[in-house]
Design a protein around this motif. Structure first.
Motif, mmCIF file in Angstrom:
data_model
loop_
_atom_site.group_PDB
_atom_site.id
_atom_site.type_symbol
_atom_site.label_atom_id
_atom_site.label_comp_id
_atom_site.label_asym_id
_atom_site.label_seq_id
_atom_site.Cartn_x
_atom_site.Cartn_y
_atom_site.Cartn_z
ATOM 1 N N ASP A 1 93.543 21.648 52.498
ATOM 2 C CA ASP A 1 93.995 21.442 51.123
ATOM 3 C C ASP A 1 94.725 20.105 50.985
ATOM 4 O O ASP A 1 95.358 19.630 51.950
ATOM 5 C CB ASP A 1 94.925 22.577 50.695
ATOM 6 C CG ASP A 1 94.173 23.885 50.508
ATOM 7 O OD1 ASP A 1 92.921 23.857 50.548
ATOM 8 O OD2 ASP A 1 94.833 24.930 50.340
ATOM 9 N N PRO A 2 94.669 19.491 49.806
ATOM 10 C CA PRO A 2 95.358 18.196 49.590
ATOM 11 C C PRO A 2 96.854 18.300 49.910
ATOM 12 O O PRO A 2 97.516 19.259 49.540
ATOM 13 C CB PRO A 2 95.108 17.916 48.105
ATOM 14 C CG PRO A 2 93.860 18.659 47.770
ATOM 15 C CD PRO A 2 93.890 19.910 48.610
ATOM 16 N N GLY A 3 97.343 17.274 50.577
ATOM 17 C CA GLY A 3 98.765 17.213 50.914
ATOM 18 C C GLY A 3 99.114 17.863 52.248
ATOM 19 O O GLY A 3 100.225 17.704 52.746
ATOM 20 N N TRP A 4 98.155 18.598 52.836
ATOM 21 C CA TRP A 4 98.405 19.296 54.093
ATOM 22 C C TRP A 4 97.673 18.603 55.237
ATOM 23 O O TRP A 4 96.749 17.818 55.019
ATOM 24 C CB TRP A 4 97.957 20.752 54.006
ATOM 25 C CG TRP A 4 98.816 21.567 53.091
ATOM 26 C CD1 TRP A 4 98.724 21.654 51.728
ATOM 27 C CD2 TRP A 4 99.911 22.394 53.464
ATOM 28 N NE1 TRP A 4 99.689 22.482 51.227
ATOM 29 C CE2 TRP A 4 100.441 22.964 52.264
ATOM 30 C CE3 TRP A 4 100.514 22.730 54.673
ATOM 31 C CZ2 TRP A 4 101.522 23.823 52.265
ATOM 32 C CZ3 TRP A 4 101.586 23.600 54.675
ATOM 33 C CH2 TRP A 4 102.089 24.132 53.497
ATOM 34 N N HIS A 5 98.080 18.909 56.451
ATOM 35 C CA HIS A 5 97.402 18.395 57.630
ATOM 36 C C HIS A 5 97.563 19.393 58.770
ATOM 37 O O HIS A 5 98.439 20.260 58.739
ATOM 38 C CB HIS A 5 97.941 17.017 58.045
ATOM 39 C CG HIS A 5 99.411 17.017 58.364
ATOM 40 N ND1 HIS A 5 100.371 16.647 57.439
ATOM 41 C CD2 HIS A 5 100.100 17.331 59.494
ATOM 42 C CE1 HIS A 5 101.580 16.749 57.983
ATOM 43 N NE2 HIS A 5 101.440 17.161 59.234
ATOM 44 N N THR B 1 97.293 13.723 63.688
ATOM 45 C CA THR B 1 96.971 14.683 62.640
ATOM 46 C C THR B 1 95.574 14.445 62.070
ATOM 47 O O THR B 1 94.980 13.371 62.229
ATOM 48 C CB THR B 1 97.993 14.591 61.491
ATOM 49 O OG1 THR B 1 97.916 13.284 60.893
ATOM 50 C CG2 THR B 1 99.408 14.822 61.997
ATOM 51 N N PHE B 2 95.102 15.507 61.402
ATOM 52 C CA PHE B 2 93.875 15.430 60.604
ATOM 53 C C PHE B 2 94.201 15.934 59.205
ATOM 54 O O PHE B 2 94.871 16.968 59.047
ATOM 55 C CB PHE B 2 92.760 16.292 61.204
ATOM 56 C CG PHE B 2 92.338 15.867 62.586
ATOM 57 C CD1 PHE B 2 91.607 14.707 62.777
ATOM 58 C CD2 PHE B 2 92.669 16.634 63.688
ATOM 59 C CE1 PHE B 2 91.206 14.318 64.054
ATOM 60 C CE2 PHE B 2 92.270 16.262 64.964
ATOM 61 C CZ PHE B 2 91.542 15.092 65.149
ATOM 62 N N ALA B 3 93.723 15.224 58.188
ATOM 63 C CA ALA B 3 93.923 15.616 56.796
ATOM 64 C C ALA B 3 92.562 15.684 56.100
ATOM 65 O O ALA B 3 91.566 15.120 56.578
ATOM 66 C CB ALA B 3 94.835 14.633 56.076
ATOM 67 N N ASP B 4 92.528 16.419 54.975
ATOM 68 C CA ASP B 4 91.333 16.579 54.139
ATOM 69 C C ASP B 4 90.258 17.415 54.841
ATOM 70 O O ASP B 4 89.934 18.513 54.407
ATOM 71 C CB ASP B 4 90.765 15.228 53.713
ATOM 72 C CG ASP B 4 91.763 14.441 52.864
ATOM 73 O OD1 ASP B 4 92.536 15.079 52.109
ATOM 74 O OD2 ASP B 4 91.777 13.204 52.969
#
Length: 632
Positions: free
Chosen positions: A49-53, A99-102
């Motif tokens: 989800d947007p804003g999370w990683h 980290t990984f996002a999106d």
């Protein structure tokens, strides 16, 4: 109105376990069918989800690294490949993380067994991961993802191709990240006072011991003996003073060696946790205190002192060395109350602290004799012996009685007899520290102050300081915390931590390990274990001063909290101590462990600390969320 509604909905969602997971996993397989012994490429993808990683397979602690387990009897083995993560400063932990996002896709090179039975088979990959945004972290979760392939001996073998930008991460390393509770996780460094502080304190205590009635009057006589020797020059007098000081140092260092030998490498901890040792020390201090107040006089057998004195008169360096030993023994009635707490404090640590501590104390005690032998003209500038020495003795007597109560209350807490409550302890200290204040001002008539003695400014201010300290203890009688003194004072009658304004804080289960795990599983929380002790000063300090802090208290809300006492005389304490030693390879107190309900170790933290951010990072490594009102 909108803010209130949002907070309420979020709180209700948390209550019923409806908090949405910001990470969504799927597993796909490149080959619809494969022959036994062939390799199949799986793609384990996460939509974030947007804003999370979430964190990579290789991110360093304190965040929880992602791990992946593949469970199927038809699988002979597998390799994991991950793309290049983003390295950046994580505001939750104040360290650089990967980290990984999106979205992210992990590649699984899955090798089927050569004897895998033909037919459809379901492969299930289970990632364990922690998701965070810039304000909070969620507890680590497992979310299985499955896909089906057909094992067909006639299927055509296809080569596995790993695209550029991916690196291999071995499953063995991933499995090590999710080790069972019997394998200790890295321990966060604990802040400790260290050997340097002990040596400085011991040296200062030795200097303070000079100003007692048993020592101070001996200084002019002893130094004059060295300086005014009929035979020998000034150099010989200084050498004799050195030998005299060596005698003092040898005596006290010998006490440290003896204490270390008796306690042993493991017994140093058990010594401080023994109710009988603490009770004995308390009783000895009461005898010292009453003696200092003039109830009776402690003296060594006259025959022993006579023989030592005769040996010291034999002359030479041997006689001077024995003279130093004799001086130490005769002064022990006043020095003992200072040496006792110092020796007990040092012997409850590891290493050679008792030996070094006693050597530092003896050096502080002997230093004035040596310096005055070097500069004898300063003898004329020393204050004259008089009533002030007797006043020092009386005040020290009250202080020693107050210290004795600490050891007696420790024994009481370990035995769980509840004879010395928190209120009784504080009331006794209020009186015992008010009495020397009243005595110094002249309202309490004891030896050392005559009715017609003039009240000097120094004596008045010292008395006022004692009274101020006594009055400052009064709020503790009504439930208020007393700062650093909480490490000495018995714990609250109720097993809770108190907030900064005296309100009840989060409830801690006591010696209910299995119940805590069951409750954590039911409430979808982690478990925070506090290995503690009734006699553990640092444990009490952490409970009273660290946990209620505004930076720490909100972080406790998603944990099931449990105290495991290890120093009691009951079977439960013995089981707790055995668990700490066997599972976590330590007997130190306090010791904190974060577990999931399946007893997997998330993080560990040894000892006490005054670094709030350090302890907050440890709690955040468990994935604890902040309270809802802070997130909106």
């Amino acid at each position: 109105m909108f803010r209130f509604t949002a907070v309420s909905l979020l709180a209700l969602g948390s209550l019923f376990g409806a908090v949405k997971d910001p990470v969504h996993w799927t597993l796909t397989l490149d080959a619809k069918s494969a022959a036994p012994g062939a390799h199949v490429l799986g793609r384990l993808s996460a939509q974030i989800d947007p804003g999370w990683h979430l964190y990579s397979l290789t991110t360093p602690k304190p965040p929880i690294a992602t791990t992946i387990v593949l469970d199927n009897p038809a699988v002979a083995g597998f390799k994991i490949y991950q793309p290049r993560p983003v390295v950046k400063l994580d505001p939750n932990f104040n360290v650089n993380t990967e980290t990984f996002a999106d979205a992210v896709t992990f590649l699984l090179d899955i090798e089927l067994k050569k004897d895998a039975p033909a037919g459809a088979t379901e492969l299930t990959a289970t990632p364990r991961y922690q998701s965070c945004n810039d304000n909070e972290c969620r507890p680590p979760r497992r979310q299985p993802a499955s896909a089906t392939t057909t094992i067909d001996p006639a299927a055509k073998a296809e080569a596995i191709s790993i695209p550029a930008g991916y690196t291999e991460f071995r499953p063995a390393a991933a499995a090590a990240a999710s080790t069972p509770a019997t394998t200790p996780a890295p321990v966060s460094p604990a802040q400790s006072s260290g050997l340097g502080l002990l040596l400085v304190t011991a040296f200062g205590a030795g200097l303070a011991a000079i100003f007692t009635p048993c020592v101070f009057p001996m200084i002019p006589f002893t130094v004059s003996y060295f300086v005014n020797r009929q035979s020998g020059n000034r150099r010989d007098g200084v050498t004799q003073a050195i030998v005299f000081c060596v005698g003092i140092i040898v005596f006290f260092t010998g006490l440290g060696v003896l204490a270390k030998a008796i306690a042993g490498p493991i017994g140093v901890v058990k010594l401080g946790n023994s109710p009988w040792v603490n009770g004995f020390i308390g009783a000895v201090f009461i005898i010292f205190g009453l003696s200092l107040l003039g109830a009776f006089e402690l003296t060594l057998p006259s025959g022993l002192l006579t023989r030592l004195n005769q040996a010291s008169e034999g002359g030479g360096y041997a006689g001077t060395l024995i003279m130093g030993l004799t001086f130490t023994l005769t002064a022990f009635a006043c020095i003992g109350p200072i040496v006792g707490p110092l020796l007990v404090a040092s012997v409850q640590t590891s290493g050679l602290e008792p030996v070094f501590g006693m050597a530092a104390f003896a050096t502080g005690l002997a230093a004035p004799f040596f310096l005055l032998a070097l500069f004898p003209s300063y003898l004329q500038k020393l204050p004259k012996s008089g009533g002030w020495l007797m006043r020092v003795k009386v005040v020290l007597g009250f202080i020693v009685l107050a210290i004795s109560l600490k050891y007696l209350s420790t024994a009481d807490q370990i035995l769980q007899t509840n004879l010395i409550s928190r209120e009784l302890f504080i009331a006794a200290w209020v009186v015992l520290f008010a009495l020397p204040g009243l005595y110094l001002i002249g309202y309490l008539r004891l030896e050392g102050i005559q009715p017609d003695d003039r009240l000097g400014v120094g004596r008045m201010l010292t008395g006022v300081l004692f009274l101020i300290f006594s009055i400052s203890l009064l709020p503790g009688l009504f439930g208020a915390t007393l700062g650093d003194l909480e490490g000495i004072i018995p714990v609250q009658a109720r097993n809770v931590a108190f907030g900064s304004k005296g309100e009840a804080g989060p409830v801690w289960l006591k010696d209910q390990y299995r119940e805590a795990l069951a409750k954590a599983r039911q409430e979808n929380k982690l478990v925070l274990i506090n290995f503690t002790g009734n006699a553990c000063t640092n444990c009490h300090w952490m409970k009273a001063n660290m946990f209620p802090r505004p930076e720490i208290a909100p972080l406790l809300s998603n944990f099931v909290l449990v105290d495991l006492y290890t120093d009691g005389t009951d079977a439960v304490s013995e089981q707790n101590a055995k668990m700490e030693e066997e599972r976590y390879k330590t007997v130190s107190l306090p010791y904190y462990v974060i577990l999931d309900p399946d007893e997997h170790v998330i993080a560990q933290f040894g000892g006490s600390t005054r670094n709030v951010q350090e302890f907050a990072n440890f709690l955040k490594s468990g994935g604890n969320s902040k309270i809802a009102s802070q997130n909106l």
